[in-house]
Scaffold this motif. Structure first.
Motif, PDB file in Angstrom:
ATOM      1  N   ASP A   1     -12.990  17.026  39.035  1.00  0.00           N
ATOM      2  CA  ASP A   1     -12.430  16.005  39.919  1.00  0.00           C
ATOM      3  C   ASP A   1     -13.535  15.344  40.736  1.00  0.00           C
ATOM      4  O   ASP A   1     -13.537  14.129  40.949  1.00  0.00           O
ATOM      5  CB  ASP A   1     -11.391  16.623  40.877  1.00  0.00           C
ATOM      6  N   LEU A   2     -14.482  16.152  41.215  1.00  0.00           N
ATOM      7  CA  LEU A   2     -15.581  15.624  42.020  1.00  0.00           C
ATOM      8  C   LEU A   2     -16.458  14.704  41.177  1.00  0.00           C
ATOM      9  O   LEU A   2     -16.816  13.604  41.594  1.00  0.00           O
ATOM     10  CB  LEU A   2     -16.408  16.772  42.600  1.00  0.00           C
ATOM     11  N   GLU A   3     -16.801  15.155  39.952  1.00  0.00           N
ATOM     12  CA  GLU A   3     -17.626  14.324  39.078  1.00  0.00           C
ATOM     13  C   GLU A   3     -16.932  12.994  38.797  1.00  0.00           C
ATOM     14  O   GLU A   3     -17.550  11.930  38.798  1.00  0.00           O
ATOM     15  CB  GLU A   3     -17.906  15.071  37.766  1.00  0.00           C
ATOM     16  N   SER A   4     -15.623  13.052  38.560  1.00  0.00           N
ATOM     17  CA  SER A   4     -14.856  11.842  38.279  1.00  0.00           C
ATOM     18  C   SER A   4     -14.883  10.902  39.483  1.00  0.00           C
ATOM     19  O   SER A   4     -15.049   9.683  39.335  1.00  0.00           O
ATOM     20  CB  SER A   4     -13.415  12.218  37.929  1.00  0.00           C
ATOM     21  N   ALA A   5     -14.726  11.455  40.675  1.00  0.00           N
ATOM     22  CA  ALA A   5     -14.726  10.632  41.887  1.00  0.00           C
ATOM     23  C   ALA A   5     -16.095  10.014  42.132  1.00  0.00           C
ATOM     24  O   ALA A   5     -16.199   8.854  42.547  1.00  0.00           O
ATOM     25  CB  ALA A   5     -14.315  11.481  43.085  1.00  0.00           C
ATOM     26  N   VAL A   6     -17.140  10.773  41.871  1.00  0.00           N
ATOM     27  CA  VAL A   6     -18.503  10.249  42.074  1.00  0.00           C
ATOM     28  C   VAL A   6     -18.743   9.066  41.141  1.00  0.00           C
ATOM     29  O   VAL A   6     -19.283   8.028  41.550  1.00  0.00           O
ATOM     30  CB  VAL A   6     -19.549  11.361  41.839  1.00  0.00           C
ATOM     31  N   ARG A   7     -18.299   9.197  39.880  1.00  0.00           N
ATOM     32  CA  ARG A   7     -18.474   8.089  38.930  1.00  0.00           C
ATOM     33  C   ARG A   7     -17.663   6.863  39.365  1.00  0.00           C
ATOM     34  O   ARG A   7     -18.143   5.734  39.294  1.00  0.00           O
ATOM     35  CB  ARG A   7     -18.056   8.536  37.526  1.00  0.00           C
ATOM     36  N   LEU A   8     -16.435   7.101  39.807  1.00  0.00           N
ATOM     37  CA  LEU A   8     -15.596   5.995  40.270  1.00  0.00           C
ATOM     38  C   LEU A   8     -16.232   5.315  41.476  1.00  0.00           C
ATOM     39  O   LEU A   8     -16.274   4.083  41.566  1.00  0.00           O
ATOM     40  CB  LEU A   8     -14.200   6.510  40.627  1.00  0.00           C
TER      41      LEU A   8
ATOM     42  N   LEU B   1     -17.350   1.388  41.807  1.00  0.00           N
ATOM     43  CA  LEU B   1     -16.756   0.494  42.799  1.00  0.00           C
ATOM     44  C   LEU B   1     -17.805  -0.072  43.761  1.00  0.00           C
ATOM     45  O   LEU B   1     -17.653  -1.194  44.250  1.00  0.00           O
ATOM     46  CB  LEU B   1     -15.656   1.226  43.577  1.00  0.00           C
ATOM     47  N   VAL B   2     -18.845   0.709  44.049  1.00  0.00           N
ATOM     48  CA  VAL B   2     -19.941   0.188  44.882  1.00  0.00           C
ATOM     49  C   VAL B   2     -20.498  -1.079  44.240  1.00  0.00           C
ATOM     50  O   VAL B   2     -20.795  -2.071  44.916  1.00  0.00           O
ATOM     51  CB  VAL B   2     -21.047   1.253  45.068  1.00  0.00           C
ATOM     52  N   HIS B   3     -20.596  -1.041  42.912  1.00  0.00           N
ATOM     53  CA  HIS B   3     -21.100  -2.209  42.178  1.00  0.00           C
ATOM     54  C   HIS B   3     -20.043  -3.312  42.099  1.00  0.00           C
ATOM     55  O   HIS B   3     -20.314  -4.482  42.389  1.00  0.00           O
ATOM     56  CB  HIS B   3     -21.527  -1.782  40.766  1.00  0.00           C
ATOM     57  N   ASP B   4     -18.796  -2.932  41.707  1.00  0.00           N
ATOM     58  CA  ASP B   4     -17.749  -3.927  41.439  1.00  0.00           C
ATOM     59  C   ASP B   4     -17.251  -4.628  42.697  1.00  0.00           C
ATOM     60  O   ASP B   4     -16.778  -5.765  42.633  1.00  0.00           O
ATOM     61  CB  ASP B   4     -16.548  -3.268  40.741  1.00  0.00           C
ATOM     62  N   LEU B   5     -17.315  -3.952  43.857  1.00  0.00           N
ATOM     63  CA  LEU B   5     -16.743  -4.511  45.073  1.00  0.00           C
ATOM     64  C   LEU B   5     -17.798  -4.976  46.074  1.00  0.00           C
ATOM     65  O   LEU B   5     -17.481  -5.276  47.218  1.00  0.00           O
ATOM     66  CB  LEU B   5     -15.813  -3.480  45.739  1.00  0.00           C
ATOM     67  N   ALA B   6     -19.045  -4.976  45.657  1.00  0.00           N
ATOM     68  CA  ALA B   6     -20.118  -5.443  46.558  1.00  0.00           C
ATOM     69  C   ALA B   6     -19.802  -6.868  47.025  1.00  0.00           C
ATOM     70  O   ALA B   6     -19.228  -7.660  46.276  1.00  0.00           O
ATOM     71  CB  ALA B   6     -21.454  -5.400  45.815  1.00  0.00           C
ATOM     72  N   PRO B   7     -20.121  -7.173  48.280  1.00  0.00           N
ATOM     73  CA  PRO B   7     -20.925  -6.425  49.259  1.00  0.00           C
ATOM     74  C   PRO B   7     -20.103  -5.513  50.166  1.00  0.00           C
ATOM     75  O   PRO B   7     -20.624  -5.004  51.161  1.00  0.00           O
ATOM     76  CB  PRO B   7     -21.566  -7.546  50.069  1.00  0.00           C
ATOM     77  N   HIS B   8     -18.829  -5.295  49.870  1.00  0.00           N
ATOM     78  CA  HIS B   8     -17.984  -4.489  50.750  1.00  0.00           C
ATOM     79  C   HIS B   8     -18.365  -3.009  50.644  1.00  0.00           C
ATOM     80  O   HIS B   8     -18.597  -2.489  49.545  1.00  0.00           O
ATOM     81  CB  HIS B   8     -16.517  -4.678  50.380  1.00  0.00           C
ATOM     82  N   SER B   9     -18.382  -2.321  51.782  1.00  0.00           N
ATOM     83  CA  SER B   9     -18.811  -0.923  51.842  1.00  0.00           C
ATOM     84  C   SER B   9     -17.738  -0.004  51.261  1.00  0.00           C
ATOM     85  O   SER B   9     -16.563  -0.099  51.615  1.00  0.00           O
ATOM     86  CB  SER B   9     -19.085  -0.540  53.305  1.00  0.00           C
ATOM     87  N   VAL B  10     -18.170   0.872  50.355  1.00  0.00           N
ATOM     88  CA  VAL B  10     -17.256   1.818  49.696  1.00  0.00           C
ATOM     89  C   VAL B  10     -17.703   3.236  50.035  1.00  0.00           C
ATOM     90  O   VAL B  10     -18.848   3.619  49.750  1.00  0.00           O
ATOM     91  CB  VAL B  10     -17.241   1.624  48.166  1.00  0.00           C
ATOM     92  N   ALA B  11     -16.809   4.036  50.651  1.00  0.00           N
ATOM     93  CA  ALA B  11     -17.137   5.411  51.052  1.00  0.00           C
ATOM     94  C   ALA B  11     -16.468   6.409  50.114  1.00  0.00           C
ATOM     95  O   ALA B  11     -15.508   6.081  49.409  1.00  0.00           O
ATOM     96  CB  ALA B  11     -16.679   5.651  52.491  1.00  0.00           C
ATOM     97  N   LEU B  12     -16.978   7.627  50.114  1.00  0.00           N
ATOM     98  CA  LEU B  12     -16.446   8.689  49.257  1.00  0.00           C
ATOM     99  C   LEU B  12     -16.091   9.897  50.106  1.00  0.00           C
ATOM    100  O   LEU B  12     -16.883  10.338  50.943  1.00  0.00           O
ATOM    101  CB  LEU B  12     -17.486   9.086  48.195  1.00  0.00           C
ATOM    102  N   LEU B  13     -14.891  10.444  49.880  1.00  0.00           N
ATOM    103  CA  LEU B  13     -14.419  11.639  50.591  1.00  0.00           C
ATOM    104  C   LEU B  13     -13.997  12.663  49.556  1.00  0.00           C
ATOM    105  O   LEU B  13     -13.197  12.362  48.665  1.00  0.00           O
ATOM    106  CB  LEU B  13     -13.220  11.264  51.478  1.00  0.00           C
ATOM    107  N   HIS B  14     -14.548  13.877  49.638  1.00  0.00           N
ATOM    108  CA  HIS B  14     -14.150  14.905  48.665  1.00  0.00           C
ATOM    109  C   HIS B  14     -14.147  16.285  49.304  1.00  0.00           C
ATOM    110  O   HIS B  14     -14.642  16.492  50.420  1.00  0.00           O
ATOM    111  CB  HIS B  14     -15.051  14.864  47.424  1.00  0.00           C
ATOM    112  N   GLY B  15     -13.588  17.239  48.586  1.00  0.00           N
ATOM    113  CA  GLY B  15     -13.315  18.560  49.143  1.00  0.00           C
ATOM    114  C   GLY B  15     -14.523  19.420  49.423  1.00  0.00           C
ATOM    115  O   GLY B  15     -14.419  20.396  50.160  1.00  0.00           O
TER     116      GLY B  15
END
Length: 696
Positions: free
Chosen positions: A496-503, A507-521
């Protein structure tokens, strides 16, 4: 010795001493939880094979499972050319034809048959050079006391037991039923059985195993299903009686002055439903009996403010209160909410999370025990043995289904019978809630706060994600924020973590310049808080999360929820996730990316897209998943009914509730007809479950 006591002594006999058991077989039975005669009587079949009629051999249909009867003509054992397997062939004939029954690797059967035996076989018919049948079961007919139980009639199939073959188990249960079923004491008065049209218990136990026909089997099942419900409802009735008789250590005083001060703390005008429920709670708190109330309300209906009334009533009386949540994120949200409501007051709030050890944790626990903390907000950590309160008056449990019964019960022990309010955002049909949680008083918030915007739900194939990106970028450009839930690949935190990191990287690339954060367990508590803080402040525009964020996050500016692999989530989870948005002044959008393969998964997404009504969604979820998964049986403390069906047997459930509560009202000691059997047969289990049902 009374007749009941004598019967119970027989029913509690160890299985080891039954004919055909012995120490070794008894060991396998014990591993399955079967140690007494009564255990074996209630080892109900999973299903019955219908073998009531058999065809003539000439009528046997290749490819079908058939039951046939024939006379043994001959038998032989041979070794196959492939893999050296032993093949046992039994030639059977009737007046219409001949067939070979074939078993692989069953050489011992040579001694089981003799020429001229009349044999019934049941299994799949095939044509392989000759007409053959591969028997699942066989029965040799004959003998003065012979009773066909393996291959003729409605044949019971049981869960496997280690070290006991299925025919041996069936034979053992058959003999046990014959000898002991009639000895089981009746727990229901004759009048109740007549009124409800229920079979006697001995007849029901016989027929649930070896029924003559489907009608008799269903009559037996109904009686045993009623009994399961009846025992459960008796526990609830006894629990409710105990609450009614209990007295709080010290009643809370809520005069108009305190009531007014509490209401002035609320940041908005209450809805009619909230005001109605608060009125119920005020009456409970002013009583000398401990409150035991279940509060139901859909996502965003305003349950927290209702709970705040109970909390503020406690601290307004200079007593302590506790608010428990299943996750640190939700507990932190509650701490923030109460901090905001109580800003400028002298109320001391303490946050107790799972990782709070060391000097800070020790000091906080000491302050709670000394009464220097008025309101404790926390997770399961509050239930730990070293957390002691000086004067706990009110306890609120949020998302109550995620706390085990024993955990909830331990909370009662931390105060002198504190008032308890349990909350859930999982709507349950009212009649079912009253029946299943009948020991609790029920309040429902069935009205949403004014100004909540609608949420549009879109279901899209995963491959269409790129087509949605321009719309998502436009919302972000307008100043909106978004949650993006990472796909639940499988039950593996690492994957799940690996999948979230890839996503997140995509999204950091696809949604630039908007800031994208990651939250995981795997983040530390401080790291999670930093990520959440940045999202609350608007510094981060998109939050990608692997965590179950369906509860506990309230960011009004977040108006978009995107869920990857939505078909892998349950209906209630998706509804909770969607409930995180549409909390501000702008319309919300929920985009579900998924590729459902099953009809059930497609139906889940259809239901979610068609309505935002939590009760309609809950009813659909209940039908789709079944009661066990819907209620989270193991966590919620609901019994795992072995015979009864919560949905299909709704009428029986209602009857059992009515009868059980009426009985406890007139006979709380269970001394009347059938009472001694109830106490003796189920007393230990009953006492244990009642003691665990102390909260919710």
């Amino acid at each position: 010795m009374t007749a009941t006591a004598s019967a119970l002594e027989r029913l509690s006999s160890p299985l080891q001493f039954l004919k055909g058991v012995g120490p070794r077989r008894a060991e396998g039975l014990a591993k399955a939880g079967l140690t007494t005669v009564y255990d074996l009587l209630t080892w109900y079949p999973r299903r019955h094979y219908d073998r009531r009629s058999f065809r003539k051999i000439a009528e046997a249909r290749p490819g079908e499972v058939e039951t046939l009867q024939g006379v043994v003509q001959s038998m032989r054992t041979e070794r196959t050319s492939k893999r050296g397997l032993t093949l046992f062939r039994l030639a059977l004939a009737d007046e219409t034809g001949r067939i070979e029954a074939v078993w692989f690797g069953r050489r011992f059967l040579e001694s089981a048959f003799q020429a001229g035996d009349v044999v019934i076989v049941s299994g799949k018919v095939e044509v392989f050079r000759t007409l053959q049948i591969r028997p699942d079961e066989y029965e040799i007919i004959g003998g003065e006391d012979y009773e066909p139980i393996h291959a003729l009639g409605l044949v019971p199939a049981y869960r496997p037991v280690e070290g006991v073959g299925r025919k041996a188990l069936r034979r053992l249960i058959h003999e046990t039923v014959k000898e002991f079923a009639a000895a089981v004491p009746e727990t229901l008065p004759a009048e109740a059985r007549r009124r409800r049209g229920l079979a006697e218990i001995g007849d029901a136990l016989r027929a649930i195993h070896f029924p003559a026909d489907e009608e008799e089997k269903e009559r037996a099942r109904r009686r045993l299903a009623y009994d399961e419900f009846y025992i459960y409802e008796l526990m609830l009735a006894l629990r409710k009686l105990g609450v009614r008789k209990a007295k709080v250590g010290k009643a809370l005083r809520i005069d108009d002055s305190l009531d007014g001060r509490i209401h002035r703390r609320f940041p908005f005008t209450l809805t009619g439903a909230q005001a109605r429920v608060i009125d119920d709670i005020r009456k409970d708190l002013a009583s000398d009996r401990p409150m035991s109330r279940l509060l139901q309300g859909d996502v965003g209906s305003g349950k927290t403010i209702v709970a705040a009334y109970a909390v503020l009533a406690a601290v307004g009386n200079r007593r302590q209160a506790a608010v428990l949540a299943p996750t640190e994120i939700l507990a932190d949200q509650h701490a923030r909410t109460f901090g905001s409501i109580l800003r400028g007051s002298r109320v001391r709030i303490g946050f107790l999370g799972g990782g709070m050890r060391g000097k800070a944790g020790k000091e906080l626990r000491e302050a709670i025990a000394a009464g220097e903390i008025d309101l404790v907000v926390g997770t399961h950590a509050v239930l730990e043995e070293d957390v002691r309160f000086r004067d706990l008056a009110v306890a609120v449990i949020d998302e109550q289904q995620k706390f085990g019964v024993a955990q909830r019960a331990s909370l009662r022990l931390k105060g002198n019978r504190p008032h308890v309010l349990v909350m859930t955002a999982t709507p349950i049909p009212r009649t079912l809630a009253l029946t299943l949680f009948g020991d609790l008083d029920l309040s429902v918030i069935d009205e949403m706060p004014p100004g909540r915007k609608s949420v549009t739900t879109l279901c899209r194939p995963g491959e269409k994600r790129a087509e949605q990106l321009p719309f998502i970028r436009r919302l972000l450009k307008e100043g909106r924020q978004a949650y993006w839930v990472s796909p639940l690949v499988e039950e593996s935190e690492k994957l799940d973590l690996e999948s979230a990191v890839r996503l997140h990287e995509a999204l950091v690339h696809d949604l630039a310049p908007h800031s994208v954060a990651l939250l995981h367990g795997r983040m530390k508590a401080s790291e999670k808080e930093a990520v959440m803080g940045a999202f609350r402040s608007g510094e981060s525009r998109v939050l990608v999360s692997t965590l179950v964020i369906e509860v506990g996050i309230d960011v009004p500016n977040a108006t978009l929820m995107v869920v990857e692999n939505a078909e892998r989530f349950g209906l209630s989870q998706l509804h909770q996730l969607r409930g995180r948005i549409g909390r501000g002044a702008q319309e919300g959008y929920c985009i579900l990316f998924g590729d459902p393969k099953s009809e059930e998964a497609r139906e889940r997404l259809r239901v979610l897209a068609s309505t935002t009504d939590g009760f309609k969604i809950a009813e659909a979820d209940l039908k789709l998943r079944g009661p066990g998964e819907f209620f989270g049986t193991r966590q919620s403390g609901l019994p795992e009914f072995r015979v009864a069906d919560l949905l299909g047997d709704a009428a029986l459930l209602a009857w059992a509730r009515e009868d059980a509560f009426a009985r406890i009202e007139r006979d709380p000691g269970l001394a009347g007809e059938g009472g001694p059997a109830l106490r003796a047969l189920l007393g230990d289990r009953l006492r244990t479950r009642v003691s665990l049902a102390t909260v919710g």
